[in-house]
Design an enzyme around this catalytic site. Structure first.
Site, PDB file in Angstrom:
ATOM      1  N   HIS A   1      61.377  41.350 -29.133  1.00  0.00           N
ATOM      2  CA  HIS A   1      62.036  42.030 -30.242  1.00  0.00           C
ATOM      3  C   HIS A   1      62.655  41.029 -31.222  1.00  0.00           C
ATOM      4  CE1 HIS A   1      62.494  46.303 -28.334  1.00  0.00           C
ATOM      5  NE2 HIS A   1      61.258  45.820 -28.277  1.00  0.00           N
TER       6      HIS A   1
ATOM      7  N   GLU B   1      65.561  40.883 -32.480  1.00  0.00           N
ATOM      8  CA  GLU B   1      66.916  40.437 -32.124  1.00  0.00           C
ATOM      9  C   GLU B   1      66.844  39.315 -31.081  1.00  0.00           C
ATOM     10  OE1 GLU B   1      65.601  43.482 -32.131  1.00  0.00           O
ATOM     11  OE2 GLU B   1      67.117  45.045 -32.325  1.00  0.00           O
TER      12      GLU B   1
ATOM     13  N   CYS C   1      67.687  48.142 -29.578  1.00  0.00           N
ATOM     14  CA  CYS C   1      67.451  48.899 -28.346  1.00  0.00           C
ATOM     15  C   CYS C   1      68.515  48.500 -27.303  1.00  0.00           C
ATOM     16  CB  CYS C   1      66.041  48.644 -27.816  1.00  0.00           C
ATOM     17  SG  CYS C   1      65.833  47.000 -27.120  1.00  0.00           S
TER      18      CYS C   1
ATOM     19  N   CYS D   1      68.247  44.764 -26.153  1.00  0.00           N
ATOM     20  CA  CYS D   1      68.760  43.797 -27.139  1.00  0.00           C
ATOM     21  C   CYS D   1      70.273  43.911 -27.277  1.00  0.00           C
ATOM     22  CB  CYS D   1      68.078  44.002 -28.493  1.00  0.00           C
ATOM     23  SG  CYS D   1      66.363  43.478 -28.470  1.00  0.00           S
TER      24      CYS D   1
HETATM   25  N1  LIG Z   1      65.416  47.028 -32.502  1.00  0.00           N
HETATM   26  C1  LIG Z   1      64.086  46.847 -32.390  1.00  0.00           C
HETATM   27  C2  LIG Z   1      63.239  47.911 -32.116  1.00  0.00           C
HETATM   28  C3  LIG Z   1      61.883  47.667 -31.995  1.00  0.00           C
HETATM   29  N2  LIG Z   1      61.401  46.417 -32.144  1.00  0.00           N
HETATM   30  C4  LIG Z   1      59.959  46.195 -32.098  1.00  0.00           C
HETATM   31  C5  LIG Z   1      59.208  46.355 -30.839  1.00  0.00           C
HETATM   32  C6  LIG Z   1      57.834  46.743 -31.319  1.00  0.00           C
HETATM   33  O1  LIG Z   1      57.112  45.586 -31.752  1.00  0.00           O
HETATM   34  C7  LIG Z   1      58.136  47.598 -32.540  1.00  0.00           C
HETATM   35  C8  LIG Z   1      58.229  49.085 -32.236  1.00  0.00           C
HETATM   36  O2  LIG Z   1      56.938  49.590 -32.213  1.00  0.00           O
HETATM   37  P1  LIG Z   1      56.631  51.155 -32.360  1.00  0.00           P
HETATM   38  O3  LIG Z   1      57.054  51.815 -31.088  1.00  0.00           O
HETATM   39  O4  LIG Z   1      57.431  51.683 -33.528  1.00  0.00           O
HETATM   40  O5  LIG Z   1      55.150  51.195 -32.605  1.00  0.00           O
HETATM   41  O6  LIG Z   1      59.382  47.145 -32.994  1.00  0.00           O
HETATM   42  C9  LIG Z   1      62.264  45.376 -32.434  1.00  0.00           C
HETATM   43  O7  LIG Z   1      61.830  44.217 -32.624  1.00  0.00           O
HETATM   44  N3  LIG Z   1      63.595  45.610 -32.533  1.00  0.00           N
HETATM   45 ZN   LIG Z   2      65.242  45.411 -28.593  1.00  0.00          ZN
END
Ligand SMILES: Nc1ccn([C@H]2C[C@H](O)[C@@H](COP(=O)(O)O)O2)c(=O)n1
Ligand SMILES: [Zn+2]
Length: 139
Positions: A92, A94, A118, A121
């Site tokens: 992620h 973060e 999330c 994180c």
């Molecule tokens: N706070 C976050 C939330 C999600 N991510 C990343 C993880 C995945 O690469 C993407 C989410 O994919 P989706 O389920 O929308 O196809 O975003 C993050 O880096 N930080």
């Molecule tokens: Zn996360």
């Protein structure tokens, strides 16, 4: 100090610009720019960590772990087995911003993230900050 030649003082305003980005807009802008580096086809996330002196100490975006080919790992969202989906591998934004930090810890820092952090994180941010919860601003 010598005076400006009259030709210059006519063409240059002596006033500073007022219509500038607020610092929060600037840091979220950096996070948004970082997100554009992401290879995730569906969701691109950027994060920018700023210390109490309003200096950027870490930037990151979501992507596959270092050294793992962007082409060899799956980018799909669903599959029969979790190992066939991106969620099993992707780091992620973060996490990457924390790992890229150029300071010992994140005491008093603020993180600007383009998506809500999330639970995993959030735990990382708390631990990296050394005890209390880090602030998050989401775009
Ligand atoms: N706070 C976050 C939330 C999600 N991510 C990343 C993880 C995945 O690469 C993407 C989410 O994919 P989706 O389920 O929308 O196809 O975003 C993050 O880096 N930080
Ligand atoms: Zn996360």
């Amino acid at each position: 100090m010598s005076k400006l030649p009259s030709s210059l003082s006519l063409s240059c305003s002596n006033r500073k610009r007022e219509d500038i980005l607020e610092s929060a807009q600037y840091f979220m802008g950096v996070a948004l720019l970082a997100a554009r580096r992401s290879r995730d086809p569906s969701t691109q996330v950027g994060a920018c960590i700023v210390n109490e002196e309003k200096k950027i100490v870490g930037v990151g975006y979501n992507g596959m772990p270092n050294g793992c080919g962007d082409d060899s790992l799956p980018w799909r969202r669903s599959g029969d087995n979790p190992v066939e989906t991106k969620y099993f591998y992707v780091c992620h934004a973060e996490l990457n911003a924390i790992m890229n930090k150029n300071s010992a810890d994140l005491k008093g820092c603020t993180i600007y993230v383009t998506l809500f952090p999330c639970n995993e994180c959030s735990k990382l941010l708390i631990q990296a900050e050394n005890g209390s919860a880090a602030q998050s601003l989401c775009g």
